[in-house]
Write a protein that holds these residues in place. Sequence first.
Motif, PDB file in Angstrom:
ATOM      1  N   UNK A  88      10.814   0.381   5.407  1.00  0.00           N
ATOM      2  CA  UNK A  88      10.400   0.921   3.925  1.00  0.00           C
ATOM      3  C   UNK A  88       9.602  -0.472   3.409  1.00  0.00           C
ATOM      4  N   UNK A  89       9.904  -1.782   3.638  1.00  0.00           N
ATOM      5  CA  UNK A  89       9.251  -2.784   3.310  1.00  0.00           C
ATOM      6  C   UNK A  89       7.926  -2.880   3.746  1.00  0.00           C
ATOM      7  N   UNK A  90       7.778  -2.699   4.938  1.00  0.00           N
ATOM      8  CA  UNK A  90       6.522  -2.581   5.537  1.00  0.00           C
ATOM      9  C   UNK A  90       5.517  -1.450   4.966  1.00  0.00           C
ATOM     10  N   UNK A  91       6.054  -0.359   4.795  1.00  0.00           N
ATOM     11  CA  UNK A  91       5.432   0.798   3.998  1.00  0.00           C
ATOM     12  C   UNK A  91       5.093   0.411   2.578  1.00  0.00           C
ATOM     13  N   UNK A  92       6.075  -0.141   1.882  1.00  0.00           N
ATOM     14  CA  UNK A  92       5.714  -0.765   0.548  1.00  0.00           C
ATOM     15  C   UNK A  92       4.672  -1.825   0.474  1.00  0.00           C
ATOM     16  N   UNK A  93       4.724  -2.787   1.379  1.00  0.00           N
ATOM     17  CA  UNK A  93       3.601  -3.913   1.564  1.00  0.00           C
ATOM     18  C   UNK A  93       2.319  -3.422   1.603  1.00  0.00           C
ATOM     19  N   UNK A 102       1.262  -0.249   0.955  1.00  0.00           N
ATOM     20  CA  UNK A 102       0.797   0.385  -0.396  1.00  0.00           C
ATOM     21  C   UNK A 102       0.356  -0.746  -0.947  1.00  0.00           C
ATOM     22  N   UNK A 103       0.986  -1.756  -1.501  1.00  0.00           N
ATOM     23  CA  UNK A 103       0.794  -2.765  -2.483  1.00  0.00           C
ATOM     24  C   UNK A 103      -0.712  -3.552  -2.078  1.00  0.00           C
ATOM     25  N   UNK A 104      -0.575  -3.747  -0.841  1.00  0.00           N
ATOM     26  CA  UNK A 104      -2.154  -4.273  -0.057  1.00  0.00           C
ATOM     27  C   UNK A 104      -3.098  -3.125  -0.548  1.00  0.00           C
ATOM     28  N   UNK A 105      -3.027  -1.948  -0.165  1.00  0.00           N
ATOM     29  CA  UNK A 105      -4.018  -1.019  -0.676  1.00  0.00           C
ATOM     30  C   UNK A 105      -4.417  -1.136  -2.200  1.00  0.00           C
ATOM     31  N   UNK A 106      -3.422  -1.385  -2.784  1.00  0.00           N
ATOM     32  CA  UNK A 106      -3.639  -1.099  -4.420  1.00  0.00           C
ATOM     33  C   UNK A 106      -4.058  -2.631  -4.945  1.00  0.00           C
ATOM     34  N   UNK A 107      -4.117  -3.506  -4.108  1.00  0.00           N
ATOM     35  CA  UNK A 107      -4.576  -4.891  -4.494  1.00  0.00           C
ATOM     36  C   UNK A 107      -3.521  -5.672  -5.326  1.00  0.00           C
ATOM     37  N   UNK A 108      -2.325  -5.342  -4.937  1.00  0.00           N
ATOM     38  CA  UNK A 108      -1.394  -6.051  -5.732  1.00  0.00           C
ATOM     39  C   UNK A 108      -0.182  -6.595  -4.665  1.00  0.00           C
ATOM     40  N   UNK A 109       0.442  -7.667  -5.199  1.00  0.00           N
ATOM     41  CA  UNK A 109       1.515  -8.263  -4.196  1.00  0.00           C
ATOM     42  C   UNK A 109       2.867  -7.463  -4.396  1.00  0.00           C
ATOM     43  N   UNK A 110       3.579  -7.499  -3.781  1.00  0.00           N
ATOM     44  CA  UNK A 110       5.118  -6.897  -3.860  1.00  0.00           C
ATOM     45  C   UNK A 110       5.733  -7.480  -4.897  1.00  0.00           C
ATOM     46  N   UNK A 111       5.495  -8.684  -5.046  1.00  0.00           N
ATOM     47  CA  UNK A 111       6.103  -9.408  -6.303  1.00  0.00           C
ATOM     48  C   UNK A 111       5.567  -8.910  -7.715  1.00  0.00           C
ATOM     49  N   UNK A 112       4.308  -8.598  -7.482  1.00  0.00           N
ATOM     50  CA  UNK A 112       3.841  -8.330  -9.071  1.00  0.00           C
ATOM     51  C   UNK A 112       4.068  -6.769  -9.179  1.00  0.00           C
ATOM     52  N   UNK A 113       4.036  -6.141  -8.213  1.00  0.00           N
ATOM     53  CA  UNK A 113       4.632  -4.563  -8.409  1.00  0.00           C
ATOM     54  C   UNK A 113       6.147  -4.402  -8.911  1.00  0.00           C
ATOM     55  N   UNK A 114       6.781  -5.573  -8.264  1.00  0.00           N
ATOM     56  CA  UNK A 114       8.410  -5.317  -8.908  1.00  0.00           C
ATOM     57  C   UNK A 114       8.505  -5.725 -10.269  1.00  0.00           C
ATOM     58  N   UNK A 115       7.630  -6.671 -10.494  1.00  0.00           N
ATOM     59  CA  UNK A 115       7.576  -7.487 -11.939  1.00  0.00           C
ATOM     60  C   UNK A 115       7.065  -6.349 -12.938  1.00  0.00           C
TER      61      UNK A 115
END
Length: 51
Positions: A9-14, A16-29
Amino acid sequence: MSFRIDSDLKKEFEAFCDAAGISMTAAIHLFIKTTVREQRIPFEIKASSKK
């Protein structure tokens, strides 16, 4: 803050975030800020259907 998450799940979220141009930390924030500002979970939560 730290928490455990399934590695797949972490890999899939990472990805997604990469494709969206945002870090995982920024997405959670963003999720946390929106939750606090709106005083609700910012998406619909449904019970999963039984199989």
